[in-house]
Design an enzyme around this catalytic site. Structure first.
Site, mmCIF file in Angstrom:
data_model
loop_
_atom_site.group_PDB
_atom_site.id
_atom_site.type_symbol
_atom_site.label_atom_id
_atom_site.label_comp_id
_atom_site.label_asym_id
_atom_site.label_seq_id
_atom_site.Cartn_x
_atom_site.Cartn_y
_atom_site.Cartn_z
ATOM 1 N N GLY A 120 0.866 -1.317 -0.556
ATOM 2 C CA GLY A 120 0.307 -0.090 0.145
ATOM 3 C C GLY A 120 0.863 0.942 -0.022
ATOM 4 O O GLY A 120 1.762 1.135 -0.831
ATOM 5 N N CYS A 121 -0.154 2.006 0.410
ATOM 6 C CA CYS A 121 0.832 3.871 0.820
ATOM 7 C C CYS A 121 2.561 3.300 0.644
ATOM 8 O O CYS A 121 3.158 2.636 2.140
ATOM 9 C CB CYS A 121 0.454 4.944 1.097
ATOM 10 S SG CYS A 121 1.564 6.019 1.686
ATOM 11 N N PHE A 122 3.573 3.775 0.555
ATOM 12 C CA PHE A 122 4.628 3.009 1.458
ATOM 13 C C PHE A 122 5.429 3.918 2.083
ATOM 14 O O PHE A 122 6.759 3.469 2.823
ATOM 15 C CB PHE A 122 5.213 3.642 0.521
ATOM 16 C CG PHE A 122 6.195 4.916 -0.694
ATOM 17 C CD1 PHE A 122 5.747 5.520 -0.987
ATOM 18 C CD2 PHE A 122 6.217 5.018 -2.280
ATOM 19 C CE1 PHE A 122 6.111 6.957 -1.223
ATOM 20 C CE2 PHE A 122 6.257 5.716 -2.992
ATOM 21 C CZ PHE A 122 6.487 6.538 -2.299
ATOM 22 N N TRP A 123 4.314 4.742 2.730
ATOM 23 C CA TRP A 123 4.943 6.107 3.863
ATOM 24 C C TRP A 123 4.738 5.119 5.031
ATOM 25 O O TRP A 123 5.999 5.560 5.816
ATOM 26 C CB TRP A 123 3.910 6.885 4.217
ATOM 27 C CG TRP A 123 4.341 8.167 3.083
ATOM 28 C CD1 TRP A 123 4.806 8.303 2.153
ATOM 29 C CD2 TRP A 123 3.084 8.900 2.588
ATOM 30 N NE1 TRP A 123 4.738 9.474 1.578
ATOM 31 C CE2 TRP A 123 4.010 10.203 1.288
ATOM 32 C CE3 TRP A 123 2.171 9.641 3.123
ATOM 33 C CZ2 TRP A 123 2.824 11.373 1.066
ATOM 34 C CZ3 TRP A 123 1.100 10.634 2.651
ATOM 35 C CH2 TRP A 123 1.463 11.451 1.535
ATOM 36 N N ASP A 176 -6.205 3.928 0.307
ATOM 37 C CA ASP A 176 -5.492 3.345 -0.813
ATOM 38 C C ASP A 176 -5.800 2.842 -1.852
ATOM 39 O O ASP A 176 -6.378 1.702 -1.421
ATOM 40 C CB ASP A 176 -4.183 3.887 -0.790
ATOM 41 C CG ASP A 176 -3.822 4.852 0.011
ATOM 42 O OD1 ASP A 176 -4.461 6.265 -0.507
ATOM 43 O OD2 ASP A 176 -2.735 4.418 1.206
#
Length: 166
Positions: free
Chosen positions: A9-12, A88
Site C-alpha cells: 500500500g502507501c509506502f509512507w 488507498d
C-alpha cells in the site's frame, strides 16, 4: 546483510514501520517493477506504467530472520485485498514481495503457502516476483512520516512491541 523490496500500500507507513524494526538497517521508498525509467510520483499514480509503491530494505539476518521479516510484513498488510490497502486504491497500492534471488523468491512463495494453510487455505493476492527495477521516490517521500508526524498512514505503527523496536 540481506535485502528485499516490499509493497504494502502507501509506502509512507510501510517505511515508517520497518525503519523502526530491530534488525532493519536501511529503508528507501520507491517504485518497483514498472515499465518506465525514473518515473515521477504522478506517473506512478496514473497506473500507466505498472509500478508498485514499495520500500527497499536491508536487514541484518543475524538479528531479524527472513521468517520474522515476512511475519512483520503480513502483520501490517491485508493480503486478501487486490490493489488496495487502507483507503488507498489503485495498482500502485498492491501488495508484493520483490526478490533479488531465485532462492529468496522460492522462500517467499513457501512462506505464503504456509500462511494460507494456517488461515484455512484462504488465498492471498500478494505478488511474489523477481525485482526487475526499483527507482527511488522523490526526496519528500523519504521518511515522510518522520517529517510529517500527522501525515496519513493506513498502518497501525503501534503494532511494533517495545522489544521489537530499535
Amino acid at each position: 546483510m540481506s535485502k528485499i523490496v516490499l509493497a504494502g500500500g502507501c509506502f509512507w507507513g510501510v517505511e515508517a514501520y520497518f525503519s523502526n524494526l530491530k534488525g532493519v538497517t536501511k529503508t528507501i521508498v520507491g517504485y518497483a517493477n514498472g515499465t518506465k525509467e525514473n518515473p515521477t510520483y504522478k506517473e506512478v499514480c496514473s497506473g500507466l506504467y505498472g509500478f508498485a509503491e514499495a520500500i527497499y530494505l536491508e536487514y541484518d539476518n543475524k538479528v531479524l530472520t527472513a521468517d520474522k521479516l515476512l511475519e512483520h510484513y503480513f502483520r501490517i498488510i491485508n493480503p486478501y485485498l487486490l490493489n488496495k490497502q487502507g483507503n488507498d486504491v489503485g495498482l500502485q497500492y498492491r501488495t508484493g514481495i520483490y526478490c533479488f534471488t531465485l532462492e529468496q523468491r522460492q522462500y517467499a512463495r513457501l512462506f505464503i503457502i504456509n500462511y494460507e494453510k494456517i488461515n484455512q487455505n484462504k488465498k492471498t493476492v500478494v505478488e511474489v516476483e523477481m525485482l526487475t527495477n526499483f527507482y527511488n521516490a522523490e526526496e519528500y517521500h523519504q521518511e515522510y512520516l518522520k517529517k510529517n508526524p500527522e501525515g496519513y498512514c493506513h498502518i497501525d505503527l503501534g503494532l511494533l512491541s517495545k522489544d521489537e523496536r530499535k
